[in-house]
Design a protein around this motif. Structure first.
Motif, short mmCIF file in Angstrom:
data_model
loop_
_atom_site.label_atom_id
_atom_site.label_comp_id
_atom_site.label_asym_id
_atom_site.label_seq_id
_atom_site.Cartn_x
_atom_site.Cartn_y
_atom_site.Cartn_z
N LEU A 72 15.46 46.89 -6.84
CA LEU A 72 14.04 46.92 -7.22
C LEU A 72 13.76 45.90 -8.32
CD1 LEU A 72 13.37 50.76 -7.07
CD2 LEU A 72 12.52 49.02 -5.48
N PHE A 73 14.70 45.75 -9.26
CA PHE A 73 14.54 44.73 -10.30
C PHE A 73 14.64 43.34 -9.68
CE2 PHE A 73 16.27 41.92 -13.66
CZ PHE A 73 15.15 41.92 -14.48
N GLU A 74 15.57 43.14 -8.77
CA GLU A 74 15.69 41.84 -8.09
C GLU A 74 14.36 41.43 -7.48
OE1 GLU A 74 17.95 39.79 -4.25
OE2 GLU A 74 18.64 41.73 -4.97
N ASP A 128 20.89 42.09 -13.17
CA ASP A 128 21.21 43.21 -14.05
C ASP A 128 20.15 43.23 -15.16
OD1 ASP A 128 22.16 44.84 -16.12
OD2 ASP A 128 24.24 44.24 -15.82
N ALA A 129 19.23 44.19 -15.08
CA ALA A 129 18.11 44.25 -16.02
C ALA A 129 18.59 44.35 -17.47
CB ALA A 129 17.19 45.41 -15.68
N ASN A 131 9.90 41.29 -18.80
CA ASN A 131 9.78 42.25 -17.71
C ASN A 131 11.03 43.13 -17.61
OD1 ASN A 131 7.29 41.12 -17.19
ND2 ASN A 131 7.85 40.21 -15.24
N ALA A 132 12.20 42.54 -17.86
CA ALA A 132 13.45 43.32 -17.85
C ALA A 132 13.42 44.38 -18.94
CB ALA A 132 14.66 42.40 -18.02
N VAL A 175 9.98 46.21 -0.44
CA VAL A 175 10.92 47.30 -0.77
C VAL A 175 10.62 48.59 0.00
CG1 VAL A 175 11.42 46.30 -3.04
CG2 VAL A 175 9.64 48.07 -2.83
N GLY A 176 9.80 48.49 1.03
CA GLY A 176 9.58 49.61 1.92
C GLY A 176 8.66 50.71 1.42
#
Length: 188
Positions: free
Chosen positions: A36-38, A69-70, A103-104, A175-176
């Motif tokens: 989700l972060f990607e 990796d957030a 954002n991270a 992401v569905g």
């Protein structure tokens, strides 16, 4: 090699990378916060550009942004920003690169508040479930919805950048959270 006799949503055209993305990723429910972060990083980078441009640079983003990796990205420094901006493998927009770090940091705050970014996102969804649309043509697919408006507004209030309602809806599709495969698509 992908089979060409399958019916696909028209947006992916004949491009092999686009077709692979459509067939294997687009519209599948993602529960993993790292993924989700990607997509948050990639969709934010896309703002004002085409998705295929970002898709072609995806591995460079993975390499430069700590495999998405957030926690690691949230610790990036101004020196990291300068190093990233030297790499032609991504969109070298200073504001977008710096916003990825911010954002991270916000992503991590949301994880802390909701237990996961996934739980945060689905708190906006009816019954905490994906929406399955029944569109017959691409012209029926919206660019934004009241839910993408609400998510984008809340994220903006929290400080997320480059993630307006149109980018948010594209993210939701990716992401569905919404399933927008056209009704005659083999991958519906």
């Amino acid at each position: 090699m992908l089979k060409d006799n399958l019916k696909r949503c028209g947006w992916c055209g004949q491009d092999e990378l686009y077709r692979e993305y459509h067939d294997k990723e687009w519209g599948r429910v993602v529960t993993d916060d790292r993924v989700l972060f990607e997509f948050l990083v990639l969709e934010s980078a896309q703002a004002g550009l085409s998705w295929i441009t970002i898709l072609r640079k995806r591995e460079n983003y993975r390499r430069l942004f700590a495999d998405f990796d957030a926690k690691a990205v949230a610790q990036f420094t101004s020196e990291d920003v300068e190093t990233i901006l030297l790499d032609a493998g991504i969109i070298r927009n200073r504001l977008k690169v710096k916003s990825t770090i911010t954002n991270a940091q916000i992503f991590l705050q949301i994880q802390e508040e909701f237990g996961s970014f996934y739980h945060y996102l689905y708190s906006f969804m009816p019954d905490n479930q994906p929406i399955i649309n029944n569109f017959y043509s691409l012209s029926e697919v919206p660019a934004a919805t009241p839910i993408s408006d609400a998510i984008a507004k809340d994220l903006k209030k929290r400080g997320i950048k480059f993630f307006g309602t149109t980018i948010c809806y594209a993210y939701m599709q990716a992401v569905g959270m919404v399933k927008d495969h056209i009704t005659d698509c083999s991958f519906r």
